[in-house]
Design a protein around this motif. Structure first.
Motif, PDB file in Angstrom:
ATOM      1  N   GLN A  35       0.870  -1.409  -0.028  1.00  0.00           N
ATOM      2  CA  GLN A  35      -0.027  -0.029  -0.084  1.00  0.00           C
ATOM      3  C   GLN A  35       0.924   1.211  -0.027  1.00  0.00           C
ATOM      4  OE1 GLN A  35      -2.473  -0.250   3.455  1.00  0.00           O
ATOM      5  NE2 GLN A  35      -0.859  -0.389   4.758  1.00  0.00           N
ATOM      6  N   GLN A  36       1.794   1.233   0.640  1.00  0.00           N
ATOM      7  CA  GLN A  36       2.802   2.445   0.778  1.00  0.00           C
ATOM      8  C   GLN A  36       3.303   2.880  -0.566  1.00  0.00           C
ATOM      9  OE1 GLN A  36       3.503   4.032   4.130  1.00  0.00           O
ATOM     10  NE2 GLN A  36       4.180   5.601   2.860  1.00  0.00           N
ATOM     11  N   MET A  39       0.504   4.028  -3.319  1.00  0.00           N
ATOM     12  CA  MET A  39      -0.002   5.238  -2.612  1.00  0.00           C
ATOM     13  C   MET A  39       1.003   6.259  -2.870  1.00  0.00           C
ATOM     14  SD  MET A  39      -2.662   6.488   0.297  1.00  0.00           S
ATOM     15  CE  MET A  39      -2.857   8.131   0.412  1.00  0.00           C
ATOM     16  N   GLY A  40       2.320   5.997  -2.980  1.00  0.00           N
ATOM     17  CA  GLY A  40       3.122   6.931  -2.924  1.00  0.00           C
ATOM     18  C   GLY A  40       3.381   7.186  -4.257  1.00  0.00           C
ATOM     19  N   GLN A  43       0.309   9.180  -5.592  1.00  0.00           N
ATOM     20  CA  GLN A  43       0.313  10.656  -5.214  1.00  0.00           C
ATOM     21  C   GLN A  43       1.103  11.746  -5.757  1.00  0.00           C
ATOM     22  OE1 GLN A  43      -0.701  10.602  -0.820  1.00  0.00           O
ATOM     23  NE2 GLN A  43       0.167  12.809  -0.498  1.00  0.00           N
ATOM     24  N   ARG A  44       2.387  11.036  -6.137  1.00  0.00           N
ATOM     25  CA  ARG A  44       3.229  11.734  -6.973  1.00  0.00           C
ATOM     26  C   ARG A  44       2.824  12.317  -8.122  1.00  0.00           C
ATOM     27  NH1 ARG A  44       4.922  12.586  -2.741  1.00  0.00           N
ATOM     28  NH2 ARG A  44       6.398  11.239  -1.661  1.00  0.00           N
ATOM     29  N   GLU A  53      -6.035   8.422  -2.293  1.00  0.00           N
ATOM     30  CA  GLU A  53      -6.407   7.483  -1.284  1.00  0.00           C
ATOM     31  C   GLU A  53      -7.404   6.437  -2.045  1.00  0.00           C
ATOM     32  OE1 GLU A  53      -6.566   8.891   2.527  1.00  0.00           O
ATOM     33  OE2 GLU A  53      -8.467   7.479   2.883  1.00  0.00           O
ATOM     34  N   ASP A  54      -8.429   7.178  -2.761  1.00  0.00           N
ATOM     35  CA  ASP A  54      -9.395   6.474  -3.545  1.00  0.00           C
ATOM     36  C   ASP A  54      -8.895   5.418  -4.639  1.00  0.00           C
ATOM     37  OD1 ASP A  54     -11.290   7.566  -1.523  1.00  0.00           O
ATOM     38  OD2 ASP A  54     -12.030   8.871  -3.244  1.00  0.00           O
ATOM     39  N   THR A  56      -5.732   4.313  -4.761  1.00  0.00           N
ATOM     40  CA  THR A  56      -5.144   3.049  -4.344  1.00  0.00           C
ATOM     41  C   THR A  56      -6.024   1.955  -3.929  1.00  0.00           C
ATOM     42  OG1 THR A  56      -3.456   4.960  -3.299  1.00  0.00           O
ATOM     43  CG2 THR A  56      -3.380   2.543  -2.417  1.00  0.00           C
ATOM     44  N   GLN A  57      -7.095   2.473  -3.361  1.00  0.00           N
ATOM     45  CA  GLN A  57      -8.156   1.580  -3.032  1.00  0.00           C
ATOM     46  C   GLN A  57      -8.702   0.619  -4.186  1.00  0.00           C
ATOM     47  OE1 GLN A  57     -11.405   2.904  -0.322  1.00  0.00           O
ATOM     48  NE2 GLN A  57     -12.763   1.258  -1.260  1.00  0.00           N
ATOM     49  N   GLU A 136       8.709  21.076   0.083  1.00  0.00           N
ATOM     50  CA  GLU A 136       8.133  19.885  -0.457  1.00  0.00           C
ATOM     51  C   GLU A 136       6.982  20.147  -1.517  1.00  0.00           C
ATOM     52  OE1 GLU A 136       7.918  18.384   4.354  1.00  0.00           O
ATOM     53  OE2 GLU A 136       6.162  18.339   3.019  1.00  0.00           O
ATOM     54  N   ILE A 139       9.278  20.420  -4.688  1.00  0.00           N
ATOM     55  CA  ILE A 139       9.816  19.294  -5.211  1.00  0.00           C
ATOM     56  C   ILE A 139       8.423  18.355  -5.717  1.00  0.00           C
ATOM     57  CG2 ILE A 139      10.668  17.067  -4.464  1.00  0.00           C
ATOM     58  CD1 ILE A 139      12.166  18.603  -2.328  1.00  0.00           C
ATOM     59  N   GLU A 140       7.320  18.288  -5.242  1.00  0.00           N
ATOM     60  CA  GLU A 140       6.132  17.895  -5.472  1.00  0.00           C
ATOM     61  C   GLU A 140       5.664  18.121  -6.662  1.00  0.00           C
ATOM     62  OE1 GLU A 140       3.223  17.879  -2.212  1.00  0.00           O
ATOM     63  OE2 GLU A 140       4.269  15.750  -1.566  1.00  0.00           O
ATOM     64  N   LEU A 143       8.061  17.309  -9.605  1.00  0.00           N
ATOM     65  CA  LEU A 143       7.940  15.907 -10.015  1.00  0.00           C
ATOM     66  C   LEU A 143       6.802  15.636 -10.831  1.00  0.00           C
ATOM     67  CD1 LEU A 143       8.760  13.736  -6.735  1.00  0.00           C
ATOM     68  CD2 LEU A 143       9.737  13.284  -8.993  1.00  0.00           C
TER      69      LEU A 143
ATOM     70  N   VAL B  54       4.207   8.897   2.249  1.00  0.00           N
ATOM     71  CA  VAL B  54       2.594   9.253   2.386  1.00  0.00           C
ATOM     72  C   VAL B  54       1.928   8.685   3.145  1.00  0.00           C
ATOM     73  CG1 VAL B  54       2.441   9.712  -0.522  1.00  0.00           C
ATOM     74  CG2 VAL B  54       2.279   7.372   0.505  1.00  0.00           C
ATOM     75  N   VAL B  56      -0.668   6.287   4.804  1.00  0.00           N
ATOM     76  CA  VAL B  56      -1.674   5.487   4.064  1.00  0.00           C
ATOM     77  C   VAL B  56      -2.676   5.373   5.612  1.00  0.00           C
ATOM     78  CG1 VAL B  56      -2.330   3.222   3.287  1.00  0.00           C
ATOM     79  CG2 VAL B  56      -0.071   4.349   2.646  1.00  0.00           C
TER      80      VAL B  56
END
Lengths: 205, 163
Positions: A35-36, A39-40, A43-44, A53-54, A56-57, A136, A139-140, A143, B54, B56
């Motif tokens: 998951q990490q 999602m990472g 999210q990038r 989050e949605d 990733t689910q 942050e 950088i985000e 990316l 991130v 979770v």
């Protein structure tokens, strides 16, 4: 701690595919394990954490649905991140077609207010924290502004912990082209973050 | 920079952020490596490490499993005949639609052919001198048309009968 925790991904996928009594537990272990990075990765590309989050689910639901297609000869990480990448690209395309659905789009009644207020940096927080938060965001943004393939290659290399070969498989490019994508992407990042590269940290002087 | 075949592997480790300080030092001392460029790569890595991991949600796995179970229940709840009906109804419906489309195209072609034929008949009828309808209705007129020889014909008959 589950009994399935030390079991390799391919075996867990076989159990999910079989649909037996431990299929749910196998999926739960896979989700906890991946998951990490998933999602990472998402999210990038998508700025809104709630959307990430949605999505990733959605990736793990899609993984369950696509378990029948999974061949143990393929690396699980490549299979999983291919699903994640496809869903993310679909979402980016959907947002491009319907910009009004984006959380950053203006509220229909109050055009100067976004639909969802993303909390800005607190004004009373220490300066160092504020500058770090600013860094942050920079950088985000840097990316996110990269071309999709460059961003995917860089993020998967760092956060997905995929090898160059796996990234090449996922992107459908040669190994050399993948190296070139990562190199070009990092050059763009270096150019955009040049003022902060002097010390490797935030250094406004 | 990449004259040594080992260097690309080390660069991969640096790009992935997995290179240890010792590996970076060894790479810096390598004659084929530009130390300034290497330092820039390391600094970029340090900058990218500024990004926090991130967060979770702790219940993500449960949410995924709930969604999967809900979907599975909905699939089971749908009666078996619904699947059969959709299979029975939809396939013939598509076939019927295809046949209807073909019939429509055929009818259009046929009607176009008929129009073309009618137009050509009209052209022929306009070019040929045909007696009017009134003349054809009058029986005597028909007789007259059939029995009255042309002067040219008489001359031809006379020429043929003479030795």
């Amino acid at each position: 701690m589950s009994d399935l925790t030390p079991i390799p991904d391919t075996e867990l996928m076989r159990r999910i595919k079989g649909g037996g009594a431990d299929a749910d537990e196998a999926l739960r272990v896979l989700i906890t394990r991946w998951q990490q990075p998933v999602m990472g990765f998402i999210q990038r590309s998508l700025p809104d954490p709630a959307e990430a989050e949605d999505l990733t689910q959605g990736v793990f639901i899609q993984l369950w649905k696509a378990s029948g297609r999974y061949q143990p000869t393929a690396r699980f990480s490549t299979f999983l991140f291919t699903l994640a990448r496809n869903l993310t690209l679909n979402e980016i395309r959907r947002r491009a077609r319907h910009p009004a659905d984006s959380m950053d789009a203006p509220h229909p009644e109050f055009e100067d207010h976004p639909l969802r207020q993303i909390p800005g940096p607190r004004t009373d927080e220490p300066t160092e924290e504020a500058t770090r938060s600013e860094l942050e965001s920079l950088i985000e943004a840097a990316l996110r502004d990269l071309p999709e393939k460059q961003r995917t290659a860089i993020v998967l290399c760092r956060e997905g912990e995929l090898s160059y070969e796996e990234i090449a498989d996922l992107l459908g490019t040669s190994l050399q082209a993948t190296k070139s994508l990562i190199h070009r992407g990092r050059e763009v990042l270096k150019a955009r973050l040049k003022p902060y590269l002097r010390s490797g940290t935030w250094d406004p002087s | 920079m990449h004259s040594d075949p080992q260097i690309p592997d080390w660069m991969e480790r640096i790009h992935s952020g997995k290179a240890t300080p010792d590996e970076v030092d060894r790479l810096r001392r390598h004659p084929g490596v530009d130390p300034a460029q290497l330092d820039e790569e390391v600094r970029l890595n340090r900058l990218l490490e500024v990004l926090p991991p991130v967060s979770v949600p702790s219940n993500l796995a449960s949410r995924v499993l709930d969604a999967i179970h809900l979907e599975a229940r909905q699939t089971r709840r749908r009666p078996r005949w619904a699947g059969w009906i959709s299979r029975i109804v939809w396939r013939p419906a598509w076939a019927l639609l295809a046949v209807a489309c073909l019939a429509l195209v055929g009818w259009r072609i046929q009607s176009q052919q008929r129009t073309t034929l009618a137009r050509s008949v009209l052209i022929v009828s306009e070019a040929t001198a045909v007696p009017g309808v009134e003349a054809l209705v009058d029986f005597e007129a028909i007789q007259w048309l059939e029995s009255r020889p042309e002067p040219g014909d008489l001359e031809l008959m006379a020429a043929l009968s003479s030795p």
